[in-house]
Design an enzyme around this catalytic site. Sequence first.
Site, PDB file in Angstrom:
ATOM      1  N   ASP A   1      15.179 -13.156  23.826  1.00 14.72           N
ATOM      2  CA  ASP A   1      15.085 -11.754  24.308  1.00 14.72           C
ATOM      3  C   ASP A   1      16.254 -11.519  25.244  1.00 14.72           C
ATOM      4  O   ASP A   1      16.651 -12.515  25.649  1.00 14.72           O
ATOM      5  CB  ASP A   1      13.711 -11.402  24.799  1.00 14.72           C
ATOM      6  CG  ASP A   1      13.535 -10.225  25.493  1.00 14.72           C
ATOM      7  OD1 ASP A   1      13.969  -9.173  24.724  1.00 14.72           O
ATOM      8  OD2 ASP A   1      12.991 -10.022  26.660  1.00 14.72           O
TER       9      ASP A   1
ATOM     10  N   LYS B   1      11.790   1.407  22.128  1.00 16.00           N
ATOM     11  CA  LYS B   1      11.532   2.184  23.104  1.00 16.00           C
ATOM     12  C   LYS B   1      10.790   3.434  22.750  1.00 16.00           C
ATOM     13  O   LYS B   1      10.016   4.059  23.470  1.00 16.00           O
ATOM     14  CB  LYS B   1      12.726   2.551  23.910  1.00 16.00           C
ATOM     15  CG  LYS B   1      13.623   1.275  24.219  1.00 16.00           C
ATOM     16  CD  LYS B   1      12.660   0.560  25.169  1.00 16.00           C
ATOM     17  CE  LYS B   1      13.240  -0.912  25.744  1.00 16.00           C
ATOM     18  NZ  LYS B   1      12.378  -1.743  26.009  1.00 16.00           N
TER      19      LYS B   1
END
Length: 275
Positions: A15, A56
Site C-alpha cells: 500500500d 475514494k
Amino acid sequence: MNYKNPTHLQAAILDWAGTVVDFGSFAPTQIFVEAFAEFDVEVSIEEARGPMGMGKWDHIRTLCDQPQIAERYRKVFGRTPTDDDVTAIYQRFMPLQIEKIAVHSALIPGALETLTGLRQNGLKIGSCSGYPKVVMDKVVELAAKNGYVADHVVATDETPNGRPWPAQALANVIALGIDDVAACVKVDDTVPGILEGRRAGMWTVALVCSGNALGLTYEGYRALDPNTLEAERKRIHAMFEGSRPHYLIDTINELPGVITDINQRLARGEMPQAV
C-alpha cells in the site's frame, strides 16, 4: 506438468499512505473532512478514517450511508445523499486531494532502507492504493523525489473493482511476472487492503502503528508511553481480526523478519490459503 508449491517469496505488494509514505495516513483523511465541509456537512476525523482503504468514491458512499452523517446531510439538503450527491462530493474531494497531497508525502522513517534490503534479497516491489490514478501520479512523483520508486503501481480506478476486491493486487502479479500468488505478500494498514490480499491468495501483513488505525504522526507514535501503546496495539489487533492477516507488525521496518519467516514456511510446504 505438475504443480509445485513456491519455496520463497517473489514480490511484496505494498500500500502507499500509512505503509510507505504519510505516517498516520493523514492526507486522505483530512481532505474527506474538508470536502464534506464545503457542503456544510460536518464529518469528524474519526468518522472519515472508518472506511479507509477503499477507493475514494466508495469511501464517500460508505460515509454517506452512516446514519448520523446521512441525517446531517438531510438537515442541509432535505434528503439523504444519492449517488449523484456522492459524485458531487467526490468531484470536490479530488482537486483538494491533489492540491494538498504534497503536505503528507514524506516517506515513513526507515522505509526506504527496508525496501532497498528487500530488493537486494530478490523481491520485486509492487504497489496499489485507494487513490485514483490522477492522485497516484502525484504521489508517485513525490515519492520518487524522496528515493522510492515501486516496480509497478495500480490505482483504484485502473481495475474494475477496488478494495476489498483482489483486482489491484492481482494486476501487480500479472505486471511483475510472478508465477504464483502464494509467492507474494500484501502489506497494508487497512482492513480492506488485508482482505484484498487474502482474496488474492497472498500472505498478508497488517501494519498496526504507521497507518490509519493508530492515526498518529511519527512523533506522536514515538511519544506514546508503553502502557498506552500496548493498549492501542490490542485495540488495533482486534480491529484486524476479522480480516485474518497472517502477521501484524508495528511498521514496515519489521517486514524483513516477516519475509524470513514466510520463506521458511514456504520451504516447509505451507501455503497462505491454508492458514
